[in-house]
Design a protein around this motif. Sequence first.
Motif, PDB file in Angstrom:
ATOM      1  N   SER A 124      31.775  50.573  45.608  1.00 17.96           N
ATOM      2  CA  SER A 124      31.375  49.652  46.668  1.00 17.96           C
ATOM      3  C   SER A 124      31.784  48.216  46.315  1.00 17.96           C
ATOM      4  O   SER A 124      32.335  47.490  47.141  1.00 17.96           O
ATOM      5  CB  SER A 124      29.862  49.745  46.876  1.00 17.96           C
ATOM      6  N   TRP A 125      31.514  47.814  45.074  1.00 16.74           N
ATOM      7  CA  TRP A 125      31.911  46.485  44.607  1.00 16.74           C
ATOM      8  C   TRP A 125      33.430  46.331  44.679  1.00 16.74           C
ATOM      9  O   TRP A 125      33.943  45.323  45.174  1.00 16.74           O
ATOM     10  CB  TRP A 125      31.397  46.256  43.176  1.00 16.74           C
ATOM     11  N   LEU A 126      34.158  47.333  44.191  1.00 18.74           N
ATOM     12  CA  LEU A 126      35.622  47.287  44.174  1.00 18.74           C
ATOM     13  C   LEU A 126      36.185  47.193  45.593  1.00 18.74           C
ATOM     14  O   LEU A 126      37.131  46.425  45.839  1.00 18.74           O
ATOM     15  CB  LEU A 126      36.177  48.515  43.451  1.00 18.74           C
ATOM     16  N   ASP A 127      35.616  47.924  46.530  1.00 18.91           N
ATOM     17  CA  ASP A 127      36.058  47.836  47.929  1.00 18.91           C
ATOM     18  C   ASP A 127      35.877  46.415  48.460  1.00 18.91           C
ATOM     19  O   ASP A 127      36.756  45.878  49.145  1.00 18.91           O
ATOM     20  CB  ASP A 127      35.304  48.828  48.807  1.00 18.91           C
ATOM     21  N   ASP A 128      34.751  45.785  48.149  1.00 20.37           N
ATOM     22  CA  ASP A 128      34.523  44.401  48.578  1.00 20.37           C
ATOM     23  C   ASP A 128      35.515  43.443  47.931  1.00 20.37           C
ATOM     24  O   ASP A 128      36.039  42.537  48.579  1.00 20.37           O
ATOM     25  CB  ASP A 128      33.094  43.963  48.263  1.00 20.37           C
ATOM     26  N   VAL A 129      35.779  43.644  46.661  1.00 20.40           N
ATOM     27  CA  VAL A 129      36.739  42.787  45.950  1.00 20.40           C
ATOM     28  C   VAL A 129      38.126  42.898  46.580  1.00 20.40           C
ATOM     29  O   VAL A 129      38.801  41.892  46.811  1.00 20.40           O
ATOM     30  CB  VAL A 129      36.780  43.150  44.448  1.00 20.40           C
ATOM     31  N   LYS A 130      38.552  44.113  46.863  1.00 24.83           N
ATOM     32  CA  LYS A 130      39.865  44.308  47.488  1.00 24.83           C
ATOM     33  C   LYS A 130      39.940  43.594  48.835  1.00 24.83           C
ATOM     34  O   LYS A 130      40.968  43.016  49.183  1.00 24.83           O
ATOM     35  CB  LYS A 130      40.148  45.798  47.676  1.00 24.83           C
ATOM     36  N   ARG A 131      38.849  43.647  49.567  1.00 25.85           N
ATOM     37  CA  ARG A 131      38.830  43.030  50.901  1.00 25.85           C
ATOM     38  C   ARG A 131      38.796  41.504  50.833  1.00 25.85           C
ATOM     39  O   ARG A 131      39.479  40.834  51.600  1.00 25.85           O
ATOM     40  CB  ARG A 131      37.625  43.542  51.671  1.00 25.85           C
ATOM     41  N   TRP A 132      37.978  40.949  49.939  1.00 24.54           N
ATOM     42  CA  TRP A 132      37.709  39.510  49.966  1.00 24.54           C
ATOM     43  C   TRP A 132      38.409  38.700  48.886  1.00 24.54           C
ATOM     44  O   TRP A 132      38.485  37.470  48.999  1.00 24.54           O
ATOM     45  CB  TRP A 132      36.200  39.268  49.870  1.00 24.54           C
ATOM     46  N   TYR A 133      38.898  39.333  47.828  1.00 26.12           N
ATOM     47  CA  TYR A 133      39.450  38.566  46.709  1.00 26.12           C
ATOM     48  C   TYR A 133      40.831  39.031  46.288  1.00 26.12           C
ATOM     49  O   TYR A 133      41.200  38.917  45.130  1.00 26.12           O
ATOM     50  CB  TYR A 133      38.485  38.619  45.509  1.00 26.12           C
ATOM     51  N   GLY A 134      41.617  39.528  47.223  1.00 28.64           N
ATOM     52  CA  GLY A 134      42.962  39.993  46.914  1.00 28.64           C
ATOM     53  C   GLY A 134      43.848  38.856  46.432  1.00 28.64           C
ATOM     54  O   GLY A 134      43.564  37.680  46.646  1.00 28.64           O
ATOM     55  N   GLU A 135      44.898  39.232  45.747  1.00 31.26           N
ATOM     56  CA  GLU A 135      45.919  38.303  45.253  1.00 31.26           C
ATOM     57  C   GLU A 135      45.365  37.295  44.254  1.00 31.26           C
ATOM     58  O   GLU A 135      45.903  36.210  44.096  1.00 31.26           O
ATOM     59  CB  GLU A 135      46.603  37.576  46.401  1.00 31.26           C
ATOM     60  N   ARG A 136      44.316  37.653  43.577  1.00 27.40           N
ATOM     61  CA  ARG A 136      43.728  36.770  42.572  1.00 27.40           C
ATOM     62  C   ARG A 136      43.654  37.492  41.237  1.00 27.40           C
ATOM     63  O   ARG A 136      43.799  38.696  41.148  1.00 27.40           O
ATOM     64  CB  ARG A 136      42.327  36.331  43.001  1.00 27.40           C
ATOM     65  N   ARG A 137      43.402  36.718  40.222  1.00 23.28           N
ATOM     66  CA  ARG A 137      43.199  37.257  38.869  1.00 23.28           C
ATOM     67  C   ARG A 137      41.703  37.249  38.597  1.00 23.28           C
ATOM     68  O   ARG A 137      41.092  36.190  38.486  1.00 23.28           O
ATOM     69  CB  ARG A 137      43.944  36.396  37.854  1.00 23.28           C
ATOM     70  N   LEU A 138      41.130  38.437  38.523  1.00 26.94           N
ATOM     71  CA  LEU A 138      39.683  38.596  38.412  1.00 26.94           C
ATOM     72  C   LEU A 138      39.305  39.064  37.014  1.00 26.94           C
ATOM     73  O   LEU A 138      39.945  39.941  36.449  1.00 26.94           O
ATOM     74  CB  LEU A 138      39.192  39.654  39.405  1.00 26.94           C
ATOM     75  N   LEU A 139      38.242  38.478  36.494  1.00 23.85           N
ATOM     76  CA  LEU A 139      37.654  38.957  35.252  1.00 23.85           C
ATOM     77  C   LEU A 139      36.311  39.581  35.585  1.00 23.85           C
ATOM     78  O   LEU A 139      35.512  38.994  36.318  1.00 23.85           O
ATOM     79  CB  LEU A 139      37.459  37.804  34.255  1.00 23.85           C
ATOM     80  N   VAL A 140      36.067  40.768  35.073  1.00 24.02           N
ATOM     81  CA  VAL A 140      34.798  41.467  35.252  1.00 24.02           C
ATOM     82  C   VAL A 140      34.160  41.629  33.879  1.00 24.02           C
ATOM     83  O   VAL A 140      34.787  42.158  32.964  1.00 24.02           O
ATOM     84  CB  VAL A 140      35.004  42.859  35.891  1.00 24.02           C
ATOM     85  N   VAL A 141      32.928  41.153  33.737  1.00 22.39           N
ATOM     86  CA  VAL A 141      32.173  41.316  32.495  1.00 22.39           C
ATOM     87  C   VAL A 141      30.969  42.192  32.821  1.00 22.39           C
ATOM     88  O   VAL A 141      30.081  41.779  33.570  1.00 22.39           O
ATOM     89  CB  VAL A 141      31.725  39.956  31.912  1.00 22.39           C
ATOM     90  N   ALA A 142      30.998  43.405  32.288  1.00 22.86           N
ATOM     91  CA  ALA A 142      29.930  44.352  32.625  1.00 22.86           C
ATOM     92  C   ALA A 142      29.696  45.287  31.439  1.00 22.86           C
ATOM     93  O   ALA A 142      29.749  44.846  30.291  1.00 22.86           O
ATOM     94  CB  ALA A 142      30.276  45.096  33.913  1.00 22.86           C
TER      95      ALA A 142
END
Length: 177
Positions: A124-142
Motif C-alpha cells: 500500500s505504501w509502495l503504491d502511494d509512493v509510485k503515484r505521488w513521488y515518482g522520478e525521485r530518489r527516495l530513502l526508506v528507513v525501516a
Amino acid sequence: MDVGVPTTLIYETHSTTLDNENGIATGWLPGELSEEGRRHAVDLGDRRRGAVDIVFSSDLHRAMKTVELAALGVPHLVDWRLRECNYGELNGTPAAGLAPRDRWIDQPYPGGQSYREVLELTRSWLDDVKRWYGERRLLVVAHSANRWALQHLLTDVPLEELVDAPFDWRPGWVYEI
C-alpha cells in the motif's frame, strides 16, 4: 511525468538498538539506539547526504531517531505502514523464540500480525509512493519485515526464502521502480 525516468528507492535498516545487541525481538516496541547505532546513523547521513530527495521512515522510535541523527537535510515523512512486524505477545522477548519465522508468514503472531499483513501494508505504501513521488530518489528507513516485503514485491523473491535467511547487513539496498 516522464515515464522513462525511474524512481530510485534506497532501503536502509534502522541503526542498531540495545535490543539488537541483546538478542531481543523489539517488534512494535519503540527500541532505543545503542552507542554503536548512533554512530551508524551518523554514517548513514554521511553516506546518503545529497543522494536522496526525500526520506520515509517507520513511526517507531528507532527508525525516526536513525533519520534524525543522519541529518540528511531533506523532507522526512513518517508512515506507520513501514512498522516492523507486530510480534504481539512476543514483542520484547528473545529473538530466538520467533524462529522459524516462516511459520508466521500467513499465521499472525499471537496477538500480532503475520508477515503477509506487513507485506500488504508495505505494498500500500509502495503504491502511494509510485503515484505521488515518482522520478525521485527516495530513502526508506525501516525494519527487517519491510525489507523482506520490498524485496519480495520488487524482485519476486518468495517470502519463504527471505524470513529465515541470515541477516547480512550492508549499506543499503537499491531498487529502481
